[in-house]
Each structure stands twice: as C-alpha cells, then as structure tokens.
Enzyme design. Structure first.
Site: not given
Ligand code: URA
Length: 231
Positions: A99
């Site tokens: 993310d």
């Molecule tokens: N899980 C998440 O919620 N976000 C990420 O960026 C990676 C794994």
C-alpha cells in the site's frame, strides 16, 4: 513486455519501426513468428532476420519503500512511484504490491518468470510485517491471527504472530491478499496505524534507509529461485 517495446529497448528500431518489422514477418520469438500482440520476457530468444537480439541483463533490486510512494509503474494521479526510486536501466518493476502508506521490503526485477512465481499464491513466499496498532493485542487476538481470521474473501491461512512491544505485532504470512494485514488486524479489533514489511522471501531491509535500495547478490537470487523452484 510487448515485442515492439522489447525491440525498441534493445535499440533495434523505434516502437513503430518495430511494428513494421513484426508485420513484415522478420521477427521470431523462440523460433515462432512474432505477432504485434506477442509478449516477451527477459529470458526469451528474439531474432530479427535470423540474428539474435542481445538479451536484456537481468536485474534484481531490493528497495526499502518509503511511505507515500505507490507500487505501480505509472500512477494516473501522478504520485511518485517505486520505479522512480531505483536504477532505470534495465527497467525493473515491482513484484507484488505494498500500500502507498506501507514501508519496507519490496523486490523489483525484470525477470518475468521469477517474478510471476514469487507472486503466485501456490509458492506461498514468506512475508514478515511489523504493525503498530491501536490498543494492545492480547493472547486471544494473537491466537486468532495465528489460526485464521474470517475476512470477506475467506478465512486466512495459518500465520505466525507475536507481540513485539505494547501495540506492536509481528505477523509472518504466506498469503498476499489485498490489504491483508490491515484487514486481519482490524478483524481482531486492532486497526493498523503503521505498517512495515521487514522481510520478503528472507530478504530484509536491514541497513537500508527509507528510499534506499541495493542490488541482490548472486546467492540471494539463487535462494529466491530455489524458494519457488524456478529454473
Ligand atoms: N497488507 C496490507 O494491509 N498492506 C500492505 O501494504 C501489505 C500487506
């Protein structure tokens, strides 16, 4: 990448010129006539008029992704991308996603077949996350994280979970669903405030500043191949 882009990157012709070569039947990929919609990976053999086009060097880069950078090659909203943070030649792309607000270990490569295996759920590559959460997860919450949490796309697979400090947990997953860590922690009552991936397939970002990167050592690439039975 598309055959015309491959030929352009190899300096054979412009993309448009490459399309003309392809249409004229002068390009073969692994012995078969190339088409305008043929996709090629770094390991494919491409020939023009029977002469092999020099292969792209394979590159493997580990980035300590900073927050605020998106894990795509191009962002319609023009936010900075991880691809802009690493060497441009040869061009590498991220394996899987983090993310925008997640930091930590992200592998980028132009080795398409290896990237495909690493991202494939069948191989269950290990990812370690450190999450700062609201509240302080107790043993019951940790047990639920370990045994499986009911999410809207199904129950999560067994995972390792341990409390590192007050409001801080480490989760080791072999799955990679969208926003998985945030959804798992939310489901046990501890929404994530900050998320960091400390290791990906055994590669840690120790010693790398946020935004810092390094080229993988040969032994590390071999270990990645071994982990997913890649040739
Ligand atoms: N899980 C998440 O919620 N976000 C990420 O960026 C990676 C794994």
């Amino acid at each position: 990448m598309r055959l015309n882009a491959y030929l352009a990157r190899a300096g054979v012709a412009s993309r448009r010129g490459a399309d003309e070569l392809i249409k004229a039947g002068r390009v073969r990929v692994n012995g078969e006539p190339g088409q305008l919609n043929t996709f090629v990976a770094a390991a494919d053999r491409v020939e023009v008029d029977g002469r092999e086009v020099a292969k792209q060097r394979l590159a493997y880069v580990l980035l300590n992704k900073p927050a605020g950078v998106v894990t795509t090659a191009r962002d319609p909203q023009r936010r900075p991308t991880v691809v802009q943070l690493v060497p441009q030649e040869p061009r590498v792309v991220p394996v899987g996603r983090l993310d925008a607000d997640t930091t930590g270990a992200l592998l980028l490569t132009n080795d398409g077949p290896l990237a495909h295996r690493l991202a494939h759920p069948r191989y269950g590559v290990e990812k370690t996350y450190v999450a700062d959460v609201e509240g302080d997860p107790d043993e019951d919450a940790l047990r639920r994280l370990r045994e499986g949490v009911e999410l809207d796309d199904g129950v999560t697979a067994p995972a390792r979970a341990r409390r590192l400090a007050r409001g801080r947990v480490e989760l080791v997953l072999h799955e990679g669903r969208k926003h998985q860590v945030k959804r798992m922690l939310e489901a046990v009552g501890h929404p994530v405030r900050r998320l960091h991936r400390s290791a990906y397939a055994g590669l840690t970002v120790d010693g790398l500043e946020p935004g810092g990167w390094r080229v993988l050592e040969r032994a590390e690439v071999d270990a990645l191949r071994g982990a997913v039975n890649a040739p």
